[in-house]
Structures are given as structure tokens and as C-alpha cells.
Design a protein around this motif. Structure first.
Motif, mmCIF file in Angstrom:
data_model
loop_
_atom_site.group_PDB
_atom_site.id
_atom_site.type_symbol
_atom_site.label_atom_id
_atom_site.label_comp_id
_atom_site.label_asym_id
_atom_site.label_seq_id
_atom_site.Cartn_x
_atom_site.Cartn_y
_atom_site.Cartn_z
ATOM 1 N N ASP A 201 19.157 41.746 47.517
ATOM 2 C CA ASP A 201 20.049 42.903 47.552
ATOM 3 C C ASP A 201 21.111 42.766 46.463
ATOM 4 O OD1 ASP A 201 21.152 45.265 48.308
ATOM 5 O OD2 ASP A 201 22.168 44.494 50.080
ATOM 6 N N THR A 202 20.662 42.786 45.220
ATOM 7 C CA THR A 202 21.564 42.700 44.083
ATOM 8 C C THR A 202 21.302 43.882 43.150
ATOM 9 O OG1 THR A 202 20.041 41.376 42.739
ATOM 10 C CG2 THR A 202 21.568 40.181 44.205
ATOM 11 N N LYS A 203 22.286 44.256 42.350
ATOM 12 C CA LYS A 203 22.112 45.398 41.456
ATOM 13 C C LYS A 203 20.977 45.189 40.453
ATOM 14 C CE LYS A 203 26.782 47.292 41.795
ATOM 15 N NZ LYS A 203 28.039 47.640 41.055
ATOM 16 N N PRO A 204 20.867 44.001 39.816
ATOM 17 C CA PRO A 204 19.746 43.809 38.888
ATOM 18 C C PRO A 204 18.379 43.953 39.559
ATOM 19 C CG PRO A 204 21.425 42.148 38.512
ATOM 20 C CD PRO A 204 21.806 42.870 39.782
ATOM 21 N N SER A 205 18.225 43.408 40.768
ATOM 22 C CA SER A 205 16.932 43.511 41.450
ATOM 23 C C SER A 205 16.634 44.941 41.859
ATOM 24 C CB SER A 205 16.892 42.589 42.664
ATOM 25 O OG SER A 205 17.848 42.962 43.634
ATOM 26 N N ARG A 206 17.681 45.685 42.265
ATOM 27 C CA ARG A 206 17.477 47.084 42.636
ATOM 28 C C ARG A 206 17.087 47.918 41.415
ATOM 29 N NH1 ARG A 206 17.319 45.053 46.642
ATOM 30 N NH2 ARG A 206 15.211 45.776 46.239
ATOM 31 N N ARG A 207 17.699 47.637 40.259
ATOM 32 C CA ARG A 207 17.341 48.363 39.041
ATOM 33 C C ARG A 207 15.908 48.054 38.637
ATOM 34 N NH1 ARG A 207 22.818 47.241 37.335
ATOM 35 N NH2 ARG A 207 22.086 45.363 36.273
ATOM 36 N N LEU A 208 15.519 46.786 38.721
ATOM 37 C CA LEU A 208 14.149 46.411 38.381
ATOM 38 C C LEU A 208 13.158 47.067 39.324
ATOM 39 C CD1 LEU A 208 12.087 44.785 36.790
ATOM 40 C CD2 LEU A 208 12.591 42.807 38.259
ATOM 41 N N GLU A 209 13.485 47.076 40.607
ATOM 42 C CA GLU A 209 12.594 47.704 41.575
ATOM 43 C C GLU A 209 12.429 49.188 41.293
ATOM 44 O OE1 GLU A 209 13.192 48.366 46.158
ATOM 45 O OE2 GLU A 209 12.280 46.388 45.824
ATOM 46 N N ALA A 210 13.510 49.839 40.860
ATOM 47 C CA ALA A 210 13.441 51.268 40.547
ATOM 48 C C ALA A 210 12.475 51.532 39.399
ATOM 49 C CB ALA A 210 14.830 51.799 40.211
ATOM 50 N N THR A 211 12.449 50.652 38.419
ATOM 51 C CA THR A 211 11.536 50.839 37.288
ATOM 52 C C THR A 211 10.078 50.627 37.697
ATOM 53 O OG1 THR A 211 11.658 48.519 36.561
ATOM 54 C CG2 THR A 211 13.328 50.038 35.705
ATOM 55 N N LEU A 212 9.873 49.907 38.795
ATOM 56 C CA LEU A 212 8.516 49.616 39.265
ATOM 57 C C LEU A 212 8.090 50.508 40.427
ATOM 58 C CD1 LEU A 212 8.736 45.701 39.253
ATOM 59 C CD2 LEU A 212 7.618 47.149 37.541
ATOM 60 N N SER A 213 8.872 51.555 40.699
ATOM 61 C CA SER A 213 8.616 52.378 41.888
ATOM 62 C C SER A 213 7.286 53.120 41.816
ATOM 63 C CB SER A 213 9.750 53.374 42.103
ATOM 64 O OG SER A 213 9.831 54.287 41.009
ATOM 65 N N GLY A 214 6.775 53.333 40.610
ATOM 66 C CA GLY A 214 5.500 54.022 40.476
ATOM 67 C C GLY A 214 4.307 53.116 40.667
ATOM 68 N N VAL A 215 4.548 51.818 40.712
ATOM 69 C CA VAL A 215 3.472 50.843 40.924
ATOM 70 C C VAL A 215 3.310 50.626 42.431
ATOM 71 C CG1 VAL A 215 2.649 48.526 40.403
ATOM 72 C CG2 VAL A 215 4.073 49.745 38.738
ATOM 73 N N PRO A 216 2.107 50.769 42.967
ATOM 74 C CA PRO A 216 1.924 50.727 44.432
ATOM 75 C C PRO A 216 1.950 49.319 45.009
ATOM 76 C CG PRO A 216 -0.190 51.056 43.371
ATOM 77 C CD PRO A 216 0.843 51.099 42.281
ATOM 78 N N LEU A 217 3.067 48.599 44.786
ATOM 79 C CA LEU A 217 3.177 47.225 45.248
ATOM 80 C C LEU A 217 4.237 47.031 46.326
ATOM 81 C CD1 LEU A 217 2.961 45.330 41.826
ATOM 82 C CD2 LEU A 217 1.120 45.703 43.487
ATOM 83 N N GLY A 218 5.215 47.915 46.385
ATOM 84 C CA GLY A 218 6.313 47.765 47.336
ATOM 85 C C GLY A 218 5.833 47.767 48.779
#
Length: 227
Positions: A201-218
Motif C-alpha cells: 500500500d504505497t504510492k509507487p506500487s499503486r502507480r505501477l499497478e495502475a499501469t498494469l491494469s489492462g493485464v489480466p493478472l490482478g
């Protein structure tokens, strides 16, 4: 389903937490991620700053304290009267109502945003289309329908579902299936985002996750469409 969730109204959070303990993360982390995602969708997809929102299958209302300041009028419906009693005790400003599991107790075009968070996997697949149709019915023209569900292609998600007592009969549906149901139900501008990929739950990890939101891995995804 009513009897199932009535039996967990007073320990719902504990049961969910026990199913995800292997992640080392608290239940609140996952709720916060959902609230943040909804806030982002509101900012990007709705003209209304604080939309009227309906939460379908709201359970004990765990998400609702995190929505203050993000939405305006907030309503929740559920088939479990015991869960709603707990939700009312915890969230006095929310309009909670029971429903029969099929027809939502609201008029057509009553809300700007209608959500269902981890609800559809509890339904029989033959009921999915009717459920989406009801979500669209109570959404105002130009409003947003949003379904948040478990990603069946994520192995840790499957582990959490297998460990959860009230998910034993769950039928997981992927984002592609949900998007097709939305298109068949007449929704427009349909999209999907995957989230809960990174356990920090950190800003860098949230930003990275946002860039990967189109990849069906979450671990979960949000599928959404305009009414």
C-alpha cells in the motif's frame, strides 16, 4: 443464499480475513483498493462529482465507510436481513433495503452509479444476464454500471476463494465474460481494469499497478459500462 449469509452477519469480516491470512494483508487493504478504484472511475467516467450510488449485495456494508466524500446518496440492498441489520448499526447514513434476489426495490433510472462487489459469483450462471439487466434498469442514462469480481486466472485468488467458507459453491467469471454480459444487456463504452496485483500500500506500487491494469493478472477486476 439468504440463509447462508444470515449465518455470517456477525463474523463476516473474520471469515474473510481468515481466507486471506496467507497474504499477510488486512481485509481493510482490499476494501480500500476497491474504494480507490471506484473513486477513479467516478472521476473519469461520470459528470457528477458525487454520484448517487447503489451497492447491490452490500452485505454488512464493509465498503461504505470508505465511500464518504466520494459519493452522494448511498443505498445498499441485500437478501440477508441479518447482514443489513449489522450494516445499519455501523452506517447510520446509508439507506439499506432488503430485496428478493431478483428485482431491485427501486424505480428505473434512480442512480448514477450501480455496483455489485463480489456478488455475481454467488449467483447461478443462468441468472447473470437478468442481474446485469436489473443493474442497468436502475441506472440513469449516462450513468455507470460497475461489477467487481474475483479474477479466476489468478492462483492466489483461487486459493482465497477455496479457503472462504461461504464461497464453496462460487462460480467465478472472468472479465471477458462480464464484458460480454454487459454488451448483451445494452451497456455502452464497456471496459475493464484488473487490480490487487501488488501487495503493498504505497504510492509507487499503486502507480505501477495502475499501469498494469489492462493485464489480466490482478487478484480482482472491475468491469464497467455506460447505461
Amino acid at each position: 443464499m439468504t440463509e447462508l449469509f444470515d449465518g455470517y452477519h456477525d463474523n463476516y469480516r473474520d471469515v474473510v480475513q481468515s481466507s486471506i491470512d496467507f497474504s499477510g494483508l488486512p481485509h481493510h487493504f482490499f476494501m480500500r483498493a476497491k474504494a480507490d478504484l471506484l473513486g477513479n472511475l467516478i472521476a473519469q467516467r461520470l459528470d457528477t462529482e458525487r454520484p448517487d450510488m447503489l451497492d447491490v449485495g452490500c452485505g454488512v456494508g464493509s465498503l461504505h465507510p470508505l465511500l464518504h466524500g466520494i459519493v452522494g446518496r448511498l443505498s445498499g440492498i441485500d437478501v440477508s436481513s441479518a447482514s443489513l441489520a449489522q450494516a445499519r448499526a455501523d452506517n447510520g447514513r446509508v439507506d439499506y433495503r432488503e430485496f428478493d434476489g431478483r428485482t431491485f426495490p427501486f424505480d428505473d433510472a434512480s442512480f448514477d452509479l450501480v455496483t455489485a462487489v463480489c456478488v455475481m459469483h454467488h449467483l447461478v450462471p443462468t441468472e447473470w444476464a437478468q442481474f446485469i439487466a436489473e443493474m442497468r434498469r436502475v441506472t440513469r442514462p449516462g450513468g455507470l454500471v460497475c461489477v467487481i469480481e474475483h479474477n479466476p486466472y489468478n492462483p492466489l485468488t483461487r486459493l482465497a476463494v477455496a479457503r472462504c467458507e461461504f464461497d464453496r459453491d462460487a462460480v467465478l467469471l472472468g472479465a471477458g465474460t462480464t464484458r460480454k454480459l454487459m454488451a448483451a444487456g445494452g451497456l455502452r463504452e464497456i471496459g475493464a481494469r484488473h487490480f490487487l496485483l501488488l501487495p503493498w500500500d504505497t504510492k509507487p506500487s499503486r502507480r505501477l499497478e495502475a499501469t498494469l491494469s489492462g493485464v489480466p493478472l490482478g487478484g480482482q477486476y472491475a468491469a464497467y459500462g455506460t447505461a
